[in-house]
Design a protein around this motif. Structure first.
Motif, PDB file in Angstrom:
ATOM      1  N   TRP A  76       0.691  -1.086  -0.127  1.00 39.85           N
ATOM      2  CA  TRP A  76       0.171   0.048  -0.014  1.00 39.85           C
ATOM      3  C   TRP A  76       0.982   1.239  -0.122  1.00 39.85           C
ATOM      4  CZ3 TRP A  76      -1.093   3.965   3.630  1.00 39.85           C
ATOM      5  CH2 TRP A  76      -1.941   4.577   3.407  1.00 39.85           C
ATOM      6  N   PHE A  77       1.862   1.410   0.676  1.00 42.14           N
ATOM      7  CA  PHE A  77       2.865   2.396   0.748  1.00 42.14           C
ATOM      8  C   PHE A  77       3.597   2.655  -0.617  1.00 42.14           C
ATOM      9  CE2 PHE A  77       2.780   1.710   5.527  1.00 42.14           C
ATOM     10  CZ  PHE A  77       2.538   2.991   5.986  1.00 42.14           C
ATOM     11  N   GLY A  78       3.787   1.214  -1.205  1.00 42.19           N
ATOM     12  CA  GLY A  78       4.612   1.196  -2.297  1.00 42.19           C
ATOM     13  C   GLY A  78       3.714   2.078  -3.290  1.00 42.19           C
ATOM     14  N   ARG A  79       2.382   2.144  -3.168  1.00 39.79           N
ATOM     15  CA  ARG A  79       1.398   2.715  -4.276  1.00 39.79           C
ATOM     16  C   ARG A  79       1.733   4.253  -4.258  1.00 39.79           C
ATOM     17  NH1 ARG A  79      -2.767   1.664  -7.516  1.00 39.79           N
ATOM     18  NH2 ARG A  79      -4.558   3.322  -7.628  1.00 39.79           N
ATOM     19  N   GLY A  80       2.502   4.729  -3.193  1.00 40.09           N
ATOM     20  CA  GLY A  80       2.425   6.347  -3.205  1.00 40.09           C
ATOM     21  C   GLY A  80       1.768   6.981  -2.026  1.00 40.09           C
ATOM     22  N   TYR A  81       1.298   6.173  -1.176  1.00 37.03           N
ATOM     23  CA  TYR A  81       0.832   6.695  -0.062  1.00 37.03           C
ATOM     24  C   TYR A  81       1.841   6.964   1.094  1.00 37.03           C
ATOM     25  CZ  TYR A  81      -3.681   5.489  -1.764  1.00 37.03           C
ATOM     26  OH  TYR A  81      -4.830   5.244  -2.498  1.00 37.03           O
ATOM     27  N   SER A  82       1.632   8.068   2.026  1.00 39.61           N
ATOM     28  CA  SER A  82       2.493   8.498   3.069  1.00 39.61           C
ATOM     29  C   SER A  82       2.314   7.862   4.343  1.00 39.61           C
ATOM     30  CB  SER A  82       2.734  10.067   3.197  1.00 39.61           C
ATOM     31  OG  SER A  82       1.333  10.496   3.610  1.00 39.61           O
ATOM     32  N   LEU A  83       3.244   7.986   5.196  1.00 38.54           N
ATOM     33  CA  LEU A  83       3.189   7.485   6.506  1.00 38.54           C
ATOM     34  C   LEU A  83       1.851   8.359   7.160  1.00 38.54           C
ATOM     35  CD1 LEU A  83       4.170   5.578   8.594  1.00 38.54           C
ATOM     36  CD2 LEU A  83       5.692   7.360   9.460  1.00 38.54           C
ATOM     37  N   ALA A  84       1.804   9.499   6.734  1.00 42.27           N
ATOM     38  CA  ALA A  84       0.696  10.451   7.716  1.00 42.27           C
ATOM     39  C   ALA A  84      -0.705  10.049   7.069  1.00 42.27           C
ATOM     40  CB  ALA A  84       0.981  11.852   7.227  1.00 42.27           C
TER      41      ALA A  84
END
Length: 429
Positions: free
Chosen positions: A226-234
């Motif tokens: 999911w993070f690899g899709r471009g979403y940030s930790l925030a």
């Protein structure tokens, strides 16, 4: 009972459980859930997308199924292999955990037997959807926690933390088994006085690290696609809130509520679970006389009243005996069951019978103890227990055939299933 005899009987139950879980599985058509699980795994690992099925639950299943499809292809073992494996391994796990709770081989084996032939675990061991994970991972973690107490080897505690983390990454309900297990270990560590205050504090920190930090880290890491899709930790907390909201409300299911969907009824009346879907026709094949049996599969689970209706009396009695005798094992078992069951029983949203896999292992352990201890006053206890298990087995035969989709081939049950479901929306399409 000797260790050798116990292990041999556990192995036999495991092999029988495996046979029941794979019998005619290749002939069972893929359900909508099976297809959706495979598609969801590909979407998640290759594109970081959640869904189409169970987007609101954690994503370990997607990772595992994607890996197995890479290894075995998108057929039976690639899509359902993990469910078959975990469903089979819950049989020996239940036996080994039960023996440590009750210090009784017969009670543990009775519980494992009841789990082995129960149609609900069999059904979901044969499906790609991950409800059976919720029995396997907590039981495996609890077993590691007990072994840690016996051997004082911290790596067993690490293993327990990893398994709890994998369970949380399957569904959040595993938290309800993690809490009483953590309290059990914490209480035991706090009572240890040999190493002094400093040593005791160090052991408590080890528990916190392995049963809180480690599971949370594993849970977090399963979101790497999911993070690899471009979403940030925030943005991750917002995702967790959205998942929680859908899990709490299940707004997507309110338009078409059917079947038994009230958790408080699981152990007070016979409940059922069913799936209906179509066989895939062979390309170019023409059936001269199509029939329901040739086109429709109905996987139908009926909870055995001889077993399920004993769960609440058995768990209440276990709790009562545990408190009166200060029996750690009985108190622990009661906590496992009711901390897992009550949040489901009091919730207002629909909860179908498949979710009973979260609590059923602990209920069956209590039922096994009730049988063995309750009949202990009779000289012919062994014969009475064997007679009961034989009756359960006789009832399990038609239950099993219906759970694997052969109910339409049984004369009486065919009429029942057609009369009950012939006009369902799913058959009308």
């Amino acid at each position: 009972m000797s260790n050798r005899r116990f292990l041999l009987l556990t192995l036999l139950l495991t092999l029988a459980g495996f046979a029941l879980r794979i019998y005619h599985l290749a002939e069972q058509p893929a359900s909508v859930d099976d297809y959706s699980v495979a598609i969801t795994a590909i979407n998640y690992l290759e594109n970081g997308q959640l869904g189409p099925t169970m987007w609101n639950h954690p994503a370990l299943r997607n990772i595992l199924v994607y890996w197995s499809m890479q290894l075995f292809g998108s057929g039976l073992w690639g899509v359902k292999g993990w469910s078959i494996l975990f469903g089979t391994l819950t049989v020996p796990l239940l036996a080994m955990v039960g023996r440590r709770i009750f210090h009784s081989g017969p009670v543990a084996l009775i519980a494992a037997f009841l789990w082995m032939i129960d149609p609900l675990p069999i059904d979901f061991s044969r499906q790609a959807i991950n409800d059976i994970y919720l029995a396997f991972f907590p039981l495996a973690a609890i077993l590691c926690a007990f072994v840690f107490r016996e051997r004082r080897n911290p790596w067993w505690l690490v293993a327990a933390g990893i398994l709890f983390g994998l369970g949380l990454a399957s569904k959040w309900s595993v938290l309800f088994q993690l809490v009483p297990t953590g309290l059990l270990l914490l209480t035991a560590e706090w009572k240890q006085r040999t190493a002094g205050e400093a040593g005791r504090g160090g052991r408590v920190l080890l528990l916190v690290a392995t049963l809180l930090v480690l599971p949370a880290t594993i849970y977090f890491l399963t979101f790497f696609p999911w993070f690899g899709r471009g979403y940030s930790l925030a943005e991750w907390p917002a995702l967790q809130h959205a998942m929680y909201r859908e899990t709490k409300l299940h707004t997507g299911y309110h338009k078409n509520i059917e079947g038994d969907h009230l958790a408080y009824q699981w152990f007070i009346r016979p409940v059922t679970y069913r799936d209906i879907f179509f066989y895939r026709g062979d390309a170019g094949a023409v059936r001269q006389e199509p029939s329901v049996e040739e086109n429709v599969a109905i996987l139908f689970v009926i909870a055995d009243p001889l077993v399920w209706l004993l769960v609440l009396p058995a768990t209440l009695l276990a709790g009562y005996r545990g408190v009166r005798a200060r029996d750690e094992g009985l108190c622990f078992l009661t906590g496992l069951f009711y901390l897992s069951y009550l949040p489901l029983a009091i919730t207002a949203r629909p909860i179908w019978v498949n979710t009973a896999l979260v609590v059923l292992p602990y209920g069956l352990l209590a039922v096994a103890r009730l049988l063995w201890e309750g009949l202990g006053r009779f000289a012919v206890r062994n014969r009475l227990v064997v007679a009961y298990l034989a009756l359960v087995t006789v009832i399990a035969v038609p239950q099993y055939l219906m759970a694997i989709g052969d109910g339409l081939r049984l004369p009486y049950f065919r009429d029942y299933l057609l009369n009950k479901y012939a006009h369902d929306e799913e058959l009308a399409r």
